[in-house]
Enzyme design. Structure first.
Site, PDB file in Angstrom:
ATOM      1  N   HIS A  73       0.834  -1.208   0.000  1.00  0.00           N
ATOM      2  CA  HIS A  73       0.000   0.000   0.000  1.00  0.00           C
ATOM      3  C   HIS A  73       0.872   1.263   0.000  1.00  0.00           C
ATOM      4  CE1 HIS A  73      -3.922   1.912   1.732  1.00  0.00           C
ATOM      5  NE2 HIS A  73      -3.245   2.797   1.034  1.00  0.00           N
ATOM      6  N   HIS A  75       1.402   5.127  -2.005  1.00  0.00           N
ATOM      7  CA  HIS A  75       0.886   6.132  -2.949  1.00  0.00           C
ATOM      8  C   HIS A  75       2.079   6.721  -3.685  1.00  0.00           C
ATOM      9  CE1 HIS A  75      -3.283   5.917  -1.659  1.00  0.00           C
ATOM     10  NE2 HIS A  75      -2.797   5.693  -0.447  1.00  0.00           N
ATOM     11  N   ARG A  77       1.966   8.667  -6.345  1.00  0.00           N
ATOM     12  CA  ARG A  77       1.660  10.028  -6.833  1.00  0.00           C
ATOM     13  C   ARG A  77       1.969  10.231  -8.320  1.00  0.00           C
ATOM     14  NH1 ARG A  77      -1.466  10.235  -2.831  1.00  0.00           N
ATOM     15  NH2 ARG A  77      -0.841  11.311  -0.935  1.00  0.00           N
ATOM     16  N   ASN A 107      -5.157   5.840  -7.047  1.00  0.00           N
ATOM     17  CA  ASN A 107      -5.755   7.190  -6.991  1.00  0.00           C
ATOM     18  C   ASN A 107      -4.794   8.280  -7.456  1.00  0.00           C
ATOM     19  OD1 ASN A 107      -4.125   6.971  -4.679  1.00  0.00           O
ATOM     20  ND2 ASN A 107      -5.418   8.338  -3.468  1.00  0.00           N
ATOM     21  N   ASP A 165      -8.897   2.938  -3.122  1.00  0.00           N
ATOM     22  CA  ASP A 165      -8.311   3.572  -1.935  1.00  0.00           C
ATOM     23  C   ASP A 165      -8.020   5.049  -2.192  1.00  0.00           C
ATOM     24  OD1 ASP A 165      -7.120   3.522   0.783  1.00  0.00           O
ATOM     25  OD2 ASP A 165      -5.345   4.121  -0.334  1.00  0.00           O
ATOM     26  N   HIS A 192     -10.794   0.650   1.384  1.00  0.00           N
ATOM     27  CA  HIS A 192     -10.602   1.711   2.376  1.00  0.00           C
ATOM     28  C   HIS A 192     -11.972   1.868   3.047  1.00  0.00           C
ATOM     29  CE1 HIS A 192      -9.360   6.010   3.546  1.00  0.00           C
ATOM     30  NE2 HIS A 192     -10.646   5.946   3.835  1.00  0.00           N
ATOM     31  N   ASN A 291      -5.682   9.476   7.597  1.00  0.00           N
ATOM     32  CA  ASN A 291      -6.996   8.872   7.532  1.00  0.00           C
ATOM     33  C   ASN A 291      -6.866   7.401   7.156  1.00  0.00           C
ATOM     34  OD1 ASN A 291      -9.729   8.430   7.368  1.00  0.00           O
ATOM     35  ND2 ASN A 291      -9.920   9.234   5.295  1.00  0.00           N
ATOM     36  N   ASP A 318       0.934   2.640   3.725  1.00  0.00           N
ATOM     37  CA  ASP A 318       0.063   3.747   3.295  1.00  0.00           C
ATOM     38  C   ASP A 318       0.888   5.029   3.123  1.00  0.00           C
ATOM     39  OD1 ASP A 318      -2.180   5.077   2.428  1.00  0.00           O
ATOM     40  OD2 ASP A 318      -3.214   5.085   4.363  1.00  0.00           O
TER      41      ASP A 318
END
Ligand SMILES: [Zn+2]
Ligand SMILES: [Zn+2]
Length: 438
Positions: A73, A75, A77, A107, A165, A192, A291, A318
């Site tokens: 997990h 990100h 970007r 995402n 997510d 999520h 979060n 995350d």
């Protein structure tokens, strides 16, 4: 349809790592040995090994040699927010943290919701990533919660699984259909869990600390109510569900029941939820805004117990890079997220292993073999014949996390200024040295 990871490749290294304490719970290995790597593969594990020819020798007395870590997990970007992270900097951060494979969430801008976007990313990873990198694909087009993505095509393109997510799945029906399609493609759906009506405009955990600070709270049930719903749907569909960043004891109760029922559900917890509590938020440091939010001590303790028992299968970071100007605003206004790749092992080693809450061997299993199993890639392993996916750690090194030392393009770490013990000094991923601390 196999899960793919991509990286630059290159010539496999010849290396003799001498005298490290090698810990690999998959082989019940915990002893001081020499490990000889030849052309990127582990050729021999044993005592008194000698280097031949141009083989480089790393004297590793007092160090730990571990199977490299896998992050389910991250990100990345990229595409879209290369000012926060790109595949080169994410790889550098991962390598510095001892990771030998990472999986990016979908995402991004654009969202990874079609095979061409995924293939474009794969090409970039093959050109830029030093650490093997794989990708989730979105469940819904543009993460909008409406139309499902072409899951078959995305699985064929190598996606590890499906996830929206960043946002919760809008409806139970969307999850239901996603689980049906995921099953056909032999993939899982990572959720999520968040009930938006309960989340409201909360910015931290709802409890004594939020009350004292006068900040809007996110109740524990905002997570657990959605966890319960997701498990109910997964039970009905007999689908493979993965729960992202579980953070509350209430969610664990639902998860435990699902396990008793034999559901194919897996779950992860983050280094920050496993080591930090909402009391940290008294500082109003926006790097502590994430979060799901940091929870009280009782939830943290329950998470650690769950990681120990296997109810929580694995650690996942995350890792969520944010531009400095976005985080340098009042706590309420800042975006959610902390980076995590470079500090994960050190934070957990300091917070859980040295405090004797968790054994080193279990931590290694939860950071390496367990996430690899969920992803469906071979587990990093210290055994002759295995590809060299290793990290070498100095367990005694005490270091303070400072922004200038981080390899990620973003510095929004929840551990800035913290003193940690244990530091990755060398990482070998897919047979190549990808990180070495100067
Ligand atoms: Zn999330
Ligand atoms: Zn995330």
């Amino acid at each position: 349809m196999t899960v793919h990871v991509w990286s630059k490749g290159g010539v496999g290294v010849d290396l003799l790592i001498r005298g490290a304490r090698a810990v690999d719970p998959q082989h019940e290995l915990d002893q001081v040995v020499d490990v000889l790597v030849r052309k990127g593969r582990i050729a021999e594990v044993g005592g008194g090994l000698e280097a031949t020819g141009r083989t480089r020798v790393v004297e590793a007395d007092g160090k730990l040699l571990l199977p490299g870590f896998v992050d389910l997990h991250t990100h990345l970007r990229t595409p879209g927010r290369e000012d926060e992270e790109d595949l080169t900097t994410a790889s550098a951060a991962a390598a510095a943290g001892g990771y030998v494979a990472v999986f990016g969430m979908a995402n991004t801008e654009p969202v990874v919701d079609s095979a061409p976007v995924l293939e474009g990313l794969a090409q970039r990873a093959a050109a830029e990533a030093t650490v093997p990198t794989g990708f989730f694909a979105a469940v819904s087009k543009d993460l909008a919660g409406g139309q499902l993505t072409e899951m078959h095509e995305l699985a064929e393109a190598g996606a590890v699984g499906f996830s929206d997510d960043g946002v919760p799945l809008a409806t139970a029906q969307l999850l239901r259909r996603a689980l049906q399609y995921a099953k056909v493609t032999d993939r899982f759906v990572a959720v999520h869990a968040q009930d938006d009506s309960l989340m409201g405009s909360g910015v931290m955990h709802e409890g004594a600390v939020s009350a004292k600070l006068g900040l809007g709270g996110i109740p524990a049930i905002a997570e657990s109510a959605d966890v319960a719903r997701a498990l109910e749907v997964a039970r009905y569909e007999d689908g493979r569900l993965h729960l992202c960043h579980v953070s509350t004891e209430l969610s664990l109760e639902h998860l435990a029941r699902a396990r008793e029922l034999g559901l194919a559900v897996t779950a992860e917890a983050t280094p920050h939820h496993l080591t930090l509590t909402d009391e940290k938020v008294y500082s109003l440091d926006s790097n502590l805004k994430m979060n799901p939010p940091l929870r009280p001590a009782g939830d943290r303790a329950a998470l650690v117990m769950a990681l120990k028992s296997g109810l929580i299968d694995c650690v996942a970071t995350d890792h969520a890079p944010h531009a400095q100007q976005e985080k340098e605003v009042p706590f309420e206004a800042a975006p959610f997220g902390t980076t995590g790749l470079e500090t994960a092992f050190a934070a957990l080693h300091t917070g859980l292993v040295l405090s004797k809450e968790l054994s080193l061997a279990l931590l290694v299993e939860r950071m390496s073999a367990a996430p690899a199993r969920i992803a469906g890639i071979p587990s990093p392993s210290i055994a002759s014949g295995a590809p060299a996916d290793l990290c070498l750690v100095d367990p005694k090194e005490r270091w303070t996390v400072i922004a200038a030392d981080l390899h990620s393009r973003s510095t929004n770490s929840a551990w800035l200024g913290e003193s940690l013990r244990g530091r990755v000094v060398l990482t070998v991923a897919a047979g190549r040295v990808v990180f070495e601390r100067a």
